[in-house]
Design an enzyme around this catalytic site. Structure first.
Site, PDB file in Angstrom:
ATOM      1  N   GLY A  12       0.827  -1.214   0.000  1.00  0.00           N
ATOM      2  CA  GLY A  12       0.000   0.000   0.000  1.00  0.00           C
ATOM      3  C   GLY A  12       0.858   1.260   0.000  1.00  0.00           C
ATOM      4  N   SER A  36      -6.051  -5.879  -1.573  1.00  0.00           N
ATOM      5  CA  SER A  36      -7.388  -5.289  -1.729  1.00  0.00           C
ATOM      6  C   SER A  36      -7.294  -3.836  -2.177  1.00  0.00           C
ATOM      7  N   SER A 126      -3.658   7.331  13.860  1.00  0.00           N
ATOM      8  CA  SER A 126      -3.993   8.501  13.051  1.00  0.00           C
ATOM      9  C   SER A 126      -4.320   9.689  13.950  1.00  0.00           C
ATOM     10  N   TYR A 150     -14.250   4.454  11.228  1.00  0.00           N
ATOM     11  CA  TYR A 150     -12.813   4.321  10.954  1.00  0.00           C
ATOM     12  C   TYR A 150     -11.991   4.827  12.147  1.00  0.00           C
ATOM     13  N   LYS A 154      -9.349   2.922  15.151  1.00  0.00           N
ATOM     14  CA  LYS A 154      -7.994   3.308  15.583  1.00  0.00           C
ATOM     15  C   LYS A 154      -7.946   3.468  17.110  1.00  0.00           C
ATOM     16  N   TYR A 178      -0.351   9.410  12.594  1.00  0.00           N
ATOM     17  CA  TYR A 178       0.023  10.157  11.387  1.00  0.00           C
ATOM     18  C   TYR A 178      -0.895  11.348  11.215  1.00  0.00           C
ATOM     19  N   ASN A 199     -10.719  10.354  -2.186  1.00  0.00           N
ATOM     20  CA  ASN A 199     -11.381  10.984  -1.037  1.00  0.00           C
ATOM     21  C   ASN A 199     -10.559  12.140  -0.507  1.00  0.00           C
ATOM     22  N   ASN A 200      -9.254  12.022  -0.667  1.00  0.00           N
ATOM     23  CA  ASN A 200      -8.356  12.989  -0.032  1.00  0.00           C
ATOM     24  C   ASN A 200      -7.986  14.116  -0.988  1.00  0.00           C
ATOM     25  N   LEU A 201      -7.625  15.241  -0.385  1.00  0.00           N
ATOM     26  CA  LEU A 201      -7.381  16.454  -1.172  1.00  0.00           C
ATOM     27  C   LEU A 201      -6.282  16.277  -2.226  1.00  0.00           C
ATOM     28  N   ARG A 232      -4.469  21.704   7.540  1.00  0.00           N
ATOM     29  CA  ARG A 232      -3.968  20.394   7.959  1.00  0.00           C
ATOM     30  C   ARG A 232      -2.445  20.399   8.008  1.00  0.00           C
ATOM     31  N   ASP A 297     -15.846  17.224   8.928  1.00  0.00           N
ATOM     32  CA  ASP A 297     -14.509  17.831   8.859  1.00  0.00           C
ATOM     33  C   ASP A 297     -14.278  18.795  10.019  1.00  0.00           C
TER      34      ASP A 297
HETATM   35  P1  NAD Z   1      -3.390   1.737   1.641  1.00  0.00           P
HETATM   36  O1  NAD Z   1      -4.799   1.326   1.398  1.00  0.00           O
HETATM   37  O2  NAD Z   1      -2.631   2.318   0.515  1.00  0.00           O
HETATM   38  O3  NAD Z   1      -2.549   0.504   2.219  1.00  0.00           O
HETATM   39  C1  NAD Z   1      -3.116  -0.490   3.015  1.00  0.00           C
HETATM   40  C2  NAD Z   1      -2.687  -1.837   2.462  1.00  0.00           C
HETATM   41  O4  NAD Z   1      -3.234  -2.862   3.289  1.00  0.00           O
HETATM   42  C3  NAD Z   1      -3.187  -2.096   1.044  1.00  0.00           C
HETATM   43  O5  NAD Z   1      -2.111  -2.535   0.233  1.00  0.00           O
HETATM   44  C4  NAD Z   1      -4.252  -3.184   1.197  1.00  0.00           C
HETATM   45  O6  NAD Z   1      -4.290  -4.044   0.077  1.00  0.00           O
HETATM   46  C5  NAD Z   1      -3.786  -3.881   2.458  1.00  0.00           C
HETATM   47  N1  NAD Z   1      -4.848  -4.508   3.254  1.00  0.00           N
HETATM   48  C6  NAD Z   1      -6.044  -3.971   3.635  1.00  0.00           C
HETATM   49  N2  NAD Z   1      -6.716  -4.845   4.408  1.00  0.00           N
HETATM   50  C7  NAD Z   1      -5.927  -5.949   4.542  1.00  0.00           C
HETATM   51  C8  NAD Z   1      -6.066  -7.173   5.220  1.00  0.00           C
HETATM   52  N3  NAD Z   1      -7.170  -7.457   5.906  1.00  0.00           N
HETATM   53  N4  NAD Z   1      -5.059  -8.069   5.140  1.00  0.00           N
HETATM   54  C9  NAD Z   1      -3.943  -7.805   4.419  1.00  0.00           C
HETATM   55  N5  NAD Z   1      -3.767  -6.660   3.747  1.00  0.00           N
HETATM   56  C10 NAD Z   1      -4.737  -5.742   3.812  1.00  0.00           C
HETATM   57  O7  NAD Z   1      -3.413   2.740   2.890  1.00  0.00           O
HETATM   58  P2  NAD Z   1      -2.257   3.654   3.488  1.00  0.00           P
HETATM   59  O8  NAD Z   1      -2.596   5.062   3.202  1.00  0.00           O
HETATM   60  O9  NAD Z   1      -0.935   3.137   3.110  1.00  0.00           O
HETATM   61  O10 NAD Z   1      -2.516   3.438   5.055  1.00  0.00           O
HETATM   62  C11 NAD Z   1      -1.776   2.502   5.809  1.00  0.00           C
HETATM   63  C12 NAD Z   1      -2.221   2.564   7.250  1.00  0.00           C
HETATM   64  O11 NAD Z   1      -2.049   3.892   7.746  1.00  0.00           O
HETATM   65  C13 NAD Z   1      -3.698   2.234   7.465  1.00  0.00           C
HETATM   66  O12 NAD Z   1      -3.811   1.487   8.666  1.00  0.00           O
HETATM   67  C14 NAD Z   1      -4.339   3.587   7.621  1.00  0.00           C
HETATM   68  O13 NAD Z   1      -5.505   3.527   8.402  1.00  0.00           O
HETATM   69  C15 NAD Z   1      -3.240   4.367   8.324  1.00  0.00           C
HETATM   70  N6  NAD Z   1      -3.339   5.818   8.125  1.00  0.00           N
HETATM   71  C16 NAD Z   1      -3.362   6.322   6.858  1.00  0.00           C
HETATM   72  C17 NAD Z   1      -3.498   7.703   6.665  1.00  0.00           C
HETATM   73  C18 NAD Z   1      -3.549   8.299   5.272  1.00  0.00           C
HETATM   74  O14 NAD Z   1      -3.986   9.447   5.142  1.00  0.00           O
HETATM   75  N7  NAD Z   1      -3.126   7.592   4.230  1.00  0.00           N
HETATM   76  C19 NAD Z   1      -3.583   8.559   7.771  1.00  0.00           C
HETATM   77  C20 NAD Z   1      -3.538   8.012   9.049  1.00  0.00           C
HETATM   78  C21 NAD Z   1      -3.414   6.625   9.213  1.00  0.00           C
HETATM   79  N1  UFG Z   2     -10.718  18.774   0.934  1.00  0.00           N
HETATM   80  C1  UFG Z   2     -11.285  19.564  -0.051  1.00  0.00           C
HETATM   81  N2  UFG Z   2     -11.655  18.961  -1.217  1.00  0.00           N
HETATM   82  C2  UFG Z   2     -11.473  17.621  -1.451  1.00  0.00           C
HETATM   83  C3  UFG Z   2     -10.894  16.832  -0.425  1.00  0.00           C
HETATM   84  C4  UFG Z   2     -10.537  17.445   0.757  1.00  0.00           C
HETATM   85  O1  UFG Z   2     -11.463  20.770   0.114  1.00  0.00           O
HETATM   86  O2  UFG Z   2     -11.838  17.138  -2.536  1.00  0.00           O
HETATM   87  C5  UFG Z   2     -10.266  19.438   2.184  1.00  0.00           C
HETATM   88  C6  UFG Z   2     -10.903  18.890   3.451  1.00  0.00           C
HETATM   89  O3  UFG Z   2     -12.127  19.540   3.701  1.00  0.00           O
HETATM   90  C7  UFG Z   2      -9.807  19.184   4.482  1.00  0.00           C
HETATM   91  C8  UFG Z   2      -8.509  19.037   3.678  1.00  0.00           C
HETATM   92  O4  UFG Z   2      -8.888  19.188   2.313  1.00  0.00           O
HETATM   93  O5  UFG Z   2      -9.898  20.517   4.915  1.00  0.00           O
HETATM   94  C9  UFG Z   2      -7.835  17.681   3.860  1.00  0.00           C
HETATM   95  O6  UFG Z   2      -8.779  16.657   3.585  1.00  0.00           O
HETATM   96  P1  UFG Z   2      -8.339  15.131   3.364  1.00  0.00           P
HETATM   97  O7  UFG Z   2      -9.572  14.365   3.005  1.00  0.00           O
HETATM   98  O8  UFG Z   2      -7.197  15.062   2.424  1.00  0.00           O
HETATM   99  O9  UFG Z   2      -7.779  14.703   4.791  1.00  0.00           O
HETATM  100  P2  UFG Z   2      -8.472  14.707   6.225  1.00  0.00           P
HETATM  101  O10 UFG Z   2      -7.709  15.654   7.088  1.00  0.00           O
HETATM  102  O11 UFG Z   2      -9.925  14.888   6.135  1.00  0.00           O
HETATM  103  O12 UFG Z   2      -8.220  13.206   6.704  1.00  0.00           O
HETATM  104  C10 UFG Z   2      -6.967  12.531   6.505  1.00  0.00           C
HETATM  105  C11 UFG Z   2      -7.228  11.035   6.317  1.00  0.00           C
HETATM  106  C12 UFG Z   2      -7.755  10.446   7.600  1.00  0.00           C
HETATM  107  C13 UFG Z   2      -6.781  10.730   8.728  1.00  0.00           C
HETATM  108  C14 UFG Z   2      -6.538  12.228   8.841  1.00  0.00           C
HETATM  109  C15 UFG Z   2      -5.453  12.457   9.863  1.00  0.00           C
HETATM  110  O13 UFG Z   2      -8.175  10.830   5.272  1.00  0.00           O
HETATM  111  O14 UFG Z   2      -7.861   9.049   7.471  1.00  0.00           O
HETATM  112  O15 UFG Z   2      -6.101  12.751   7.586  1.00  0.00           O
HETATM  113  O16 UFG Z   2      -5.281  13.798  10.112  1.00  0.00           O
HETATM  114  F1  UFG Z   2      -7.298  10.285   9.872  1.00  0.00           F
END
Ligand code: NAD
Ligand code: UFG
Length: 334
Positions: A12, A36, A126, A150, A154, A178, A199-201, A232, A297
Protein backbone atom coordinates in the site's frame (compact mmCIF):
# COMPACT_ATOMS: atom_id res chain seq x y z
CA UNK A 1 22.49 -11.00 9.68
CA UNK A 2 19.89 -8.28 8.93
CA UNK A 3 16.80 -8.30 11.19
CA UNK A 4 13.68 -9.40 9.31
CA UNK A 5 10.61 -7.17 9.60
CA UNK A 6 7.08 -8.23 8.73
CA UNK A 7 5.27 -5.34 7.04
CA UNK A 8 1.52 -5.88 6.75
CA UNK A 9 -0.07 -3.74 4.05
CA UNK A 10 3.43 -3.31 2.59
CA UNK A 11 2.29 -2.90 -1.02
CA UNK A 12 0.00 0.00 0.00
CA UNK A 13 0.84 3.69 -0.03
CA UNK A 14 2.61 4.19 3.30
CA UNK A 15 3.77 0.58 3.62
CA UNK A 16 5.60 0.63 0.28
CA UNK A 17 7.49 3.83 1.10
CA UNK A 18 8.35 2.47 4.53
CA UNK A 19 9.60 -0.75 2.94
CA UNK A 20 11.98 1.34 0.83
CA UNK A 21 13.22 3.17 3.95
CA UNK A 22 13.60 -0.11 5.89
CA UNK A 23 15.56 -1.81 3.12
CA UNK A 24 17.77 1.23 2.74
CA UNK A 25 18.39 1.14 6.51
CA UNK A 26 19.57 -2.49 6.17
CA UNK A 27 16.49 -4.46 7.22
CA UNK A 28 15.13 -7.45 5.37
CA UNK A 29 11.40 -7.02 4.66
CA UNK A 30 8.66 -9.61 4.33
CA UNK A 31 5.35 -8.16 3.14
CA UNK A 32 1.91 -9.59 3.86
CA UNK A 33 -0.86 -7.92 1.85
CA UNK A 34 -4.19 -9.14 0.48
CA UNK A 35 -3.92 -6.69 -2.46
CA UNK A 36 -7.39 -5.29 -1.73
CA UNK A 37 -6.02 -1.78 -2.32
CA UNK A 38 -2.67 -2.30 -4.08
CA UNK A 39 -0.95 -4.31 -6.81
CA UNK A 40 2.11 -6.58 -6.90
CA UNK A 41 3.74 -4.20 -9.44
CA UNK A 42 4.79 -2.17 -6.39
CA UNK A 43 7.26 -4.94 -5.51
CA UNK A 44 9.18 -4.44 -8.78
CA UNK A 45 9.17 -0.68 -8.25
CA UNK A 46 10.64 -1.15 -4.75
CA UNK A 47 13.27 -3.45 -6.28
CA UNK A 48 14.11 -0.78 -8.85
CA UNK A 49 14.60 1.83 -6.12
CA UNK A 50 16.49 -0.27 -3.57
CA UNK A 51 17.99 -3.10 -5.62
CA UNK A 52 16.15 -5.64 -3.47
CA UNK A 53 12.73 -7.13 -4.09
CA UNK A 54 10.99 -7.65 -0.75
CA UNK A 55 9.64 -11.09 0.03
CA UNK A 56 5.90 -11.17 -0.49
CA UNK A 57 2.97 -13.28 0.67
CA UNK A 58 -0.48 -12.55 -0.65
CA UNK A 59 -2.76 -13.10 2.30
CA UNK A 60 -4.99 -11.54 4.88
CA UNK A 61 -4.08 -10.40 8.39
CA UNK A 62 -7.34 -11.97 9.58
CA UNK A 63 -6.14 -15.38 8.42
CA UNK A 64 -4.47 -16.96 11.41
CA UNK A 65 -3.07 -19.93 9.46
CA UNK A 66 -1.16 -17.58 7.13
CA UNK A 67 0.20 -15.62 10.07
CA UNK A 68 1.35 -18.75 11.90
CA UNK A 69 2.97 -19.99 8.71
CA UNK A 70 4.87 -16.70 8.30
CA UNK A 71 6.07 -16.61 11.91
CA UNK A 72 7.23 -20.21 11.59
CA UNK A 73 8.93 -19.68 8.22
CA UNK A 74 10.85 -16.50 9.07
CA UNK A 75 12.74 -15.38 12.13
CA UNK A 76 10.85 -12.09 12.42
CA UNK A 77 12.22 -9.39 14.73
CA UNK A 78 9.26 -6.96 14.61
CA UNK A 79 5.97 -6.25 12.89
CA UNK A 80 4.94 -2.97 11.26
CA UNK A 81 1.17 -3.09 10.87
CA UNK A 82 -0.24 -0.94 8.05
CA UNK A 83 -2.90 -3.32 6.67
CA UNK A 84 -6.40 -1.99 7.03
CA UNK A 85 -9.19 0.00 5.48
CA UNK A 86 -8.95 3.79 5.66
CA UNK A 87 -11.83 5.62 3.95
CA UNK A 88 -13.77 7.64 6.52
CA UNK A 89 -16.96 7.93 4.40
CA UNK A 90 -16.99 4.25 3.48
CA UNK A 91 -16.58 3.33 7.15
CA UNK A 92 -19.96 4.86 7.96
CA UNK A 93 -21.57 2.75 5.20
CA UNK A 94 -19.72 -0.49 6.00
CA UNK A 95 -18.83 -0.33 9.70
CA UNK A 96 -18.59 -4.11 10.07
CA UNK A 97 -15.99 -4.36 7.30
CA UNK A 98 -13.94 -1.71 9.14
CA UNK A 99 -14.15 -3.40 12.56
CA UNK A 100 -13.40 -6.74 10.93
CA UNK A 101 -10.32 -5.61 8.95
CA UNK A 102 -8.92 -3.08 11.38
CA UNK A 103 -9.80 -4.45 14.82
CA UNK A 104 -10.24 -8.20 14.25
CA UNK A 105 -7.23 -8.14 11.87
CA UNK A 106 -5.06 -6.51 14.55
CA UNK A 107 -6.23 -8.97 17.21
CA UNK A 108 -5.40 -11.93 14.97
CA UNK A 109 -1.98 -10.50 14.22
CA UNK A 110 -1.18 -9.80 17.88
CA UNK A 111 -2.40 -13.28 18.91
CA UNK A 112 -0.16 -14.89 16.31
CA UNK A 113 2.74 -12.76 17.56
CA UNK A 114 2.03 -13.85 21.13
CA UNK A 115 2.09 -17.51 20.08
CA UNK A 116 5.40 -16.91 18.27
CA UNK A 117 6.88 -15.09 21.30
CA UNK A 118 7.35 -11.92 19.27
CA UNK A 119 6.65 -8.62 21.08
CA UNK A 120 7.83 -5.70 18.93
CA UNK A 121 4.99 -3.93 17.15
CA UNK A 122 4.56 -0.62 15.33
CA UNK A 123 0.99 0.47 14.67
CA UNK A 124 -0.42 2.93 12.10
CA UNK A 125 -2.68 5.14 14.16
CA UNK A 126 -3.99 8.50 13.05
CA UNK A 127 -4.48 12.10 14.12
CA UNK A 128 -8.16 11.31 13.69
CA UNK A 129 -8.06 9.96 17.28
CA UNK A 130 -7.91 13.57 18.53
CA UNK A 131 -11.42 14.29 17.20
CA UNK A 132 -12.19 18.02 17.03
CA UNK A 133 -9.09 19.70 18.53
CA UNK A 134 -9.64 21.57 21.78
CA UNK A 135 -6.25 23.25 21.41
CA UNK A 136 -3.46 23.42 18.86
CA UNK A 137 -0.85 22.17 18.32
CA UNK A 138 -2.05 18.69 19.22
CA UNK A 139 0.00 17.06 21.95
CA UNK A 140 -0.18 13.32 22.50
CA UNK A 141 -2.05 13.79 25.79
CA UNK A 142 -4.93 15.61 24.07
CA UNK A 143 -8.25 13.82 24.84
CA UNK A 144 -9.22 11.24 22.24
CA UNK A 145 -12.56 10.79 20.53
CA UNK A 146 -13.97 9.41 17.29
CA UNK A 147 -16.74 10.71 15.08
CA UNK A 148 -16.81 7.83 12.58
CA UNK A 149 -16.26 4.04 12.59
CA UNK A 150 -12.81 4.32 10.95
CA UNK A 151 -11.60 6.63 13.72
CA UNK A 152 -13.16 4.37 16.29
CA UNK A 153 -11.22 1.35 14.98
CA UNK A 154 -7.99 3.31 15.58
CA UNK A 155 -9.06 4.19 19.14
CA UNK A 156 -9.96 0.57 19.88
CA UNK A 157 -6.66 -0.81 18.55
CA UNK A 158 -4.72 1.82 20.50
CA UNK A 159 -6.55 0.63 23.63
CA UNK A 160 -5.99 -3.05 22.83
CA UNK A 161 -2.26 -2.31 22.55
CA UNK A 162 -2.25 -0.57 25.91
CA UNK A 163 -4.13 -3.49 27.54
CA UNK A 164 -1.70 -5.96 26.01
CA UNK A 165 1.32 -3.95 27.11
CA UNK A 166 0.04 -3.91 30.70
CA UNK A 167 -0.92 -7.58 30.68
CA UNK A 168 2.51 -9.05 30.03
CA UNK A 169 6.13 -7.94 30.38
CA UNK A 170 8.33 -7.37 27.37
CA UNK A 171 6.03 -5.74 24.79
CA UNK A 172 7.69 -3.01 22.77
CA UNK A 173 4.91 -1.09 21.09
CA UNK A 174 4.84 2.15 19.12
CA UNK A 175 1.53 3.79 18.33
CA UNK A 176 2.26 6.31 15.59
CA UNK A 177 -0.35 8.98 14.97
CA UNK A 178 0.02 10.16 11.39
CA UNK A 179 -1.15 13.56 10.31
CA UNK A 180 -1.82 13.95 6.54
CA UNK A 181 0.62 11.87 4.47
CA UNK A 182 1.09 13.15 0.90
CA UNK A 183 3.68 13.07 -1.89
CA UNK A 184 5.58 10.14 -3.30
CA UNK A 185 9.07 8.70 -3.52
CA UNK A 186 11.29 11.14 -5.44
CA UNK A 187 11.96 8.49 -8.11
CA UNK A 188 8.31 8.70 -9.20
CA UNK A 189 8.22 4.89 -9.12
CA UNK A 190 5.89 4.48 -6.14
CA UNK A 191 3.14 6.74 -4.84
CA UNK A 192 -0.49 6.89 -3.86
CA UNK A 193 -2.85 5.17 -6.29
CA UNK A 194 -6.42 5.60 -5.05
CA UNK A 195 -9.13 3.55 -6.74
CA UNK A 196 -12.07 5.55 -8.14
CA UNK A 197 -12.70 9.12 -7.05
CA UNK A 198 -10.03 10.17 -4.50
CA UNK A 199 -11.38 10.98 -1.04
CA UNK A 200 -8.36 12.99 -0.03
CA UNK A 201 -7.38 16.45 -1.17
CA UNK A 202 -3.96 15.93 -2.73
CA UNK A 203 -4.69 12.98 -5.02
CA UNK A 204 -7.80 14.85 -6.16
CA UNK A 205 -5.80 18.02 -6.88
CA UNK A 206 -3.24 15.93 -8.80
CA UNK A 207 -5.97 14.47 -11.00
CA UNK A 208 -7.35 17.95 -11.73
CA UNK A 209 -3.84 19.07 -12.72
CA UNK A 210 -3.59 16.23 -15.26
CA UNK A 211 -7.03 17.06 -16.67
CA UNK A 212 -8.59 13.81 -15.47
CA UNK A 213 -11.10 15.75 -13.36
CA UNK A 214 -12.41 19.25 -14.15
CA UNK A 215 -12.25 21.11 -10.82
CA UNK A 216 -11.38 20.78 -7.17
CA UNK A 217 -14.26 21.27 -4.79
CA UNK A 218 -12.95 23.16 -1.79
CA UNK A 219 -15.04 21.95 1.13
CA UNK A 220 -15.76 25.04 3.24
CA UNK A 221 -14.43 28.61 2.98
CA UNK A 222 -15.96 29.92 6.21
CA UNK A 223 -13.74 28.18 8.76
CA UNK A 224 -12.00 30.25 11.39
CA UNK A 225 -8.66 30.00 9.55
CA UNK A 226 -6.53 32.61 7.73
CA UNK A 227 -8.24 32.11 4.34
CA UNK A 228 -11.39 30.34 5.57
CA UNK A 229 -10.43 26.90 4.17
CA UNK A 230 -9.47 23.83 6.24
CA UNK A 231 -5.93 23.64 7.62
CA UNK A 232 -3.97 20.39 7.96
CA UNK A 233 -0.47 19.18 8.80
CA UNK A 234 0.66 17.62 5.50
CA UNK A 235 3.68 15.35 5.85
CA UNK A 236 5.82 13.93 3.05
CA UNK A 237 5.35 10.16 2.93
CA UNK A 238 9.13 9.56 2.91
CA UNK A 239 9.52 11.60 6.11
CA UNK A 240 6.74 9.46 7.57
CA UNK A 241 8.57 6.33 6.38
CA UNK A 242 11.78 7.44 8.12
CA UNK A 243 9.75 8.04 11.29
CA UNK A 244 8.85 4.35 11.19
CA UNK A 245 12.48 3.32 10.92
CA UNK A 246 13.23 5.41 14.01
CA UNK A 247 10.23 3.97 15.89
CA UNK A 248 11.31 0.45 14.97
CA UNK A 249 14.87 1.11 16.16
CA UNK A 250 13.50 2.50 19.41
CA UNK A 251 11.34 -0.62 19.92
CA UNK A 252 14.18 -3.01 19.14
CA UNK A 253 16.52 -1.21 21.55
CA UNK A 254 14.17 -1.07 24.54
CA UNK A 255 13.39 -3.81 27.06
CA UNK A 256 9.76 -2.81 27.06
CA UNK A 257 7.95 0.32 26.00
CA UNK A 258 4.62 1.77 25.00
CA UNK A 259 5.38 4.78 22.88
CA UNK A 260 2.67 7.03 21.46
CA UNK A 261 3.88 9.76 19.12
CA UNK A 262 2.64 12.19 16.54
CA UNK A 263 4.23 12.02 13.13
CA UNK A 264 3.60 15.42 11.57
CA UNK A 265 5.56 18.53 10.64
CA UNK A 266 4.07 20.90 13.21
CA UNK A 267 2.95 23.31 10.47
CA UNK A 268 -0.56 23.73 9.09
CA UNK A 269 -1.42 24.68 5.50
CA UNK A 270 -4.82 25.55 4.07
CA UNK A 271 -6.53 23.90 1.12
CA UNK A 272 -5.78 27.01 -0.97
CA UNK A 273 -2.08 26.92 0.08
CA UNK A 274 -1.90 23.35 -1.17
CA UNK A 275 -3.63 24.14 -4.45
CA UNK A 276 -1.17 27.00 -5.06
CA UNK A 277 1.83 24.79 -4.26
CA UNK A 278 0.53 22.17 -6.67
CA UNK A 279 0.07 24.81 -9.39
CA UNK A 280 3.71 25.72 -8.87
CA UNK A 281 4.83 22.08 -9.05
CA UNK A 282 2.79 21.22 -12.13
CA UNK A 283 2.89 24.51 -14.02
CA UNK A 284 -0.89 24.10 -14.49
CA UNK A 285 -3.77 26.25 -13.37
CA UNK A 286 -5.96 24.27 -11.00
CA UNK A 287 -9.57 25.40 -11.20
CA UNK A 288 -11.62 25.14 -8.02
CA UNK A 289 -15.04 25.97 -6.59
CA UNK A 290 -15.65 26.98 -3.01
CA UNK A 291 -18.48 24.71 -1.83
CA UNK A 292 -20.16 23.72 1.44
CA UNK A 293 -18.20 22.16 4.29
CA UNK A 294 -17.81 18.36 4.18
CA UNK A 295 -19.77 16.84 7.09
CA UNK A 296 -17.50 15.66 9.89
CA UNK A 297 -14.51 17.83 8.86
CA UNK A 298 -12.65 19.88 11.43
CA UNK A 299 -11.36 23.42 10.82
CA UNK A 300 -7.70 22.93 11.61
CA UNK A 301 -5.27 20.31 12.84
CA UNK A 302 -1.53 20.24 13.29
CA UNK A 303 0.90 18.32 15.42
CA UNK A 304 3.07 19.15 18.36
CA UNK A 305 6.26 17.43 17.22
CA UNK A 306 8.38 17.71 20.39
CA UNK A 307 7.81 14.18 21.63
CA UNK A 308 8.82 12.61 18.31
CA UNK A 309 11.92 14.73 18.31
CA UNK A 310 12.81 13.81 21.94
CA UNK A 311 11.91 10.13 21.87
CA UNK A 312 12.82 9.22 18.31
CA UNK A 313 15.31 11.90 17.32
CA UNK A 314 13.13 12.38 14.27
CA UNK A 315 11.87 15.48 12.54
CA UNK A 316 10.14 15.90 9.17
CA UNK A 317 12.49 17.54 6.67
CA UNK A 318 10.46 18.09 3.52
CA UNK A 319 8.16 21.06 2.87
CA UNK A 320 4.98 21.35 0.83
CA UNK A 321 6.77 22.22 -2.40
CA UNK A 322 8.70 18.93 -2.32
CA UNK A 323 5.49 17.09 -1.43
CA UNK A 324 3.77 18.57 -4.49
CA UNK A 325 6.79 18.18 -6.83
CA UNK A 326 7.08 14.48 -5.93
CA UNK A 327 3.33 13.89 -6.17
CA UNK A 328 3.36 15.49 -9.63
CA UNK A 329 6.29 13.34 -10.79
CA UNK A 330 4.38 10.24 -9.67
CA UNK A 331 1.09 11.42 -11.22
CA UNK A 332 2.74 12.04 -14.60
CA UNK A 333 4.77 8.82 -14.68
CA UNK A 334 4.62 7.07 -18.04
P1 NAD B 1 -3.39 1.74 1.64
O1 NAD B 1 -4.80 1.33 1.40
O2 NAD B 1 -2.63 2.32 0.51
O3 NAD B 1 -2.55 0.50 2.22
C1 NAD B 1 -3.12 -0.49 3.02
C2 NAD B 1 -2.69 -1.84 2.46
O4 NAD B 1 -3.23 -2.86 3.29
C3 NAD B 1 -3.19 -2.10 1.04
O5 NAD B 1 -2.11 -2.54 0.23
C4 NAD B 1 -4.25 -3.18 1.20
O6 NAD B 1 -4.29 -4.04 0.08
C5 NAD B 1 -3.79 -3.88 2.46
N1 NAD B 1 -4.85 -4.51 3.25
C6 NAD B 1 -6.04 -3.97 3.64
N2 NAD B 1 -6.72 -4.85 4.41
C7 NAD B 1 -5.93 -5.95 4.54
C8 NAD B 1 -6.07 -7.17 5.22
N3 NAD B 1 -7.17 -7.46 5.91
N4 NAD B 1 -5.06 -8.07 5.14
C9 NAD B 1 -3.94 -7.81 4.42
N5 NAD B 1 -3.77 -6.66 3.75
C10 NAD B 1 -4.74 -5.74 3.81
O7 NAD B 1 -3.41 2.74 2.89
P2 NAD B 1 -2.26 3.65 3.49
O8 NAD B 1 -2.60 5.06 3.20
O9 NAD B 1 -0.93 3.14 3.11
O10 NAD B 1 -2.52 3.44 5.05
C11 NAD B 1 -1.78 2.50 5.81
C12 NAD B 1 -2.22 2.56 7.25
O11 NAD B 1 -2.05 3.89 7.75
C13 NAD B 1 -3.70 2.23 7.47
O12 NAD B 1 -3.81 1.49 8.67
C14 NAD B 1 -4.34 3.59 7.62
O13 NAD B 1 -5.51 3.53 8.40
C15 NAD B 1 -3.24 4.37 8.32
N6 NAD B 1 -3.34 5.82 8.12
C16 NAD B 1 -3.36 6.32 6.86
C17 NAD B 1 -3.50 7.70 6.66
C18 NAD B 1 -3.55 8.30 5.27
O14 NAD B 1 -3.99 9.45 5.14
N7 NAD B 1 -3.13 7.59 4.23
C19 NAD B 1 -3.58 8.56 7.77
C20 NAD B 1 -3.54 8.01 9.05
C21 NAD B 1 -3.41 6.63 9.21
N1 UFG C 1 -10.72 18.77 0.93
C1 UFG C 1 -11.28 19.56 -0.05
N2 UFG C 1 -11.65 18.96 -1.22
C2 UFG C 1 -11.47 17.62 -1.45
C3 UFG C 1 -10.89 16.83 -0.43
C4 UFG C 1 -10.54 17.45 0.76
O1 UFG C 1 -11.46 20.77 0.11
O2 UFG C 1 -11.84 17.14 -2.54
C5 UFG C 1 -10.27 19.44 2.18
C6 UFG C 1 -10.90 18.89 3.45
O3 UFG C 1 -12.13 19.54 3.70
C7 UFG C 1 -9.81 19.18 4.48
C8 UFG C 1 -8.51 19.04 3.68
O4 UFG C 1 -8.89 19.19 2.31
O5 UFG C 1 -9.90 20.52 4.92
C9 UFG C 1 -7.83 17.68 3.86
O6 UFG C 1 -8.78 16.66 3.58
P1 UFG C 1 -8.34 15.13 3.36
O7 UFG C 1 -9.57 14.37 3.00
O8 UFG C 1 -7.20 15.06 2.42
O9 UFG C 1 -7.78 14.70 4.79
P2 UFG C 1 -8.47 14.71 6.22
O10 UFG C 1 -7.71 15.65 7.09
O11 UFG C 1 -9.92 14.89 6.14
O12 UFG C 1 -8.22 13.21 6.70
C10 UFG C 1 -6.97 12.53 6.50
C11 UFG C 1 -7.23 11.03 6.32
C12 UFG C 1 -7.75 10.45 7.60
C13 UFG C 1 -6.78 10.73 8.73
C14 UFG C 1 -6.54 12.23 8.84
C15 UFG C 1 -5.45 12.46 9.86
O13 UFG C 1 -8.17 10.83 5.27
O14 UFG C 1 -7.86 9.05 7.47
O15 UFG C 1 -6.10 12.75 7.59
O16 UFG C 1 -5.28 13.80 10.11
F1 UFG C 1 -7.30 10.29 9.87
Amino acid sequence: MQPTILVTGGTGYIGSHTTVALQQAGYRVVILDNLSNSTPAVLDAIAQITGVKPEFTQGDVRDRATLDMLFDAYKIAAVLHFAGLKAVGESTEKPLAYYDNNVHGSVQLLSAMQRAGLKSFVFSSSATVYGDPQKLPLTEDHPRSATNPYGHTKLVVEDILENLYRSEAGWRIARLRYFNPVGAHTSGLIGEAPQGVPNNLMPYVAQVATGRRPKVQVFGSDYNTADGTGVRDYIHVMDLALGHVKALQSCLQSEQDLLTVNLGTGVGYSVLDMIRAFEQASGKTIPYDLVARRPGDIAACWADTQLASQKLDWRAQKGIQEMCDDAWRWETRS
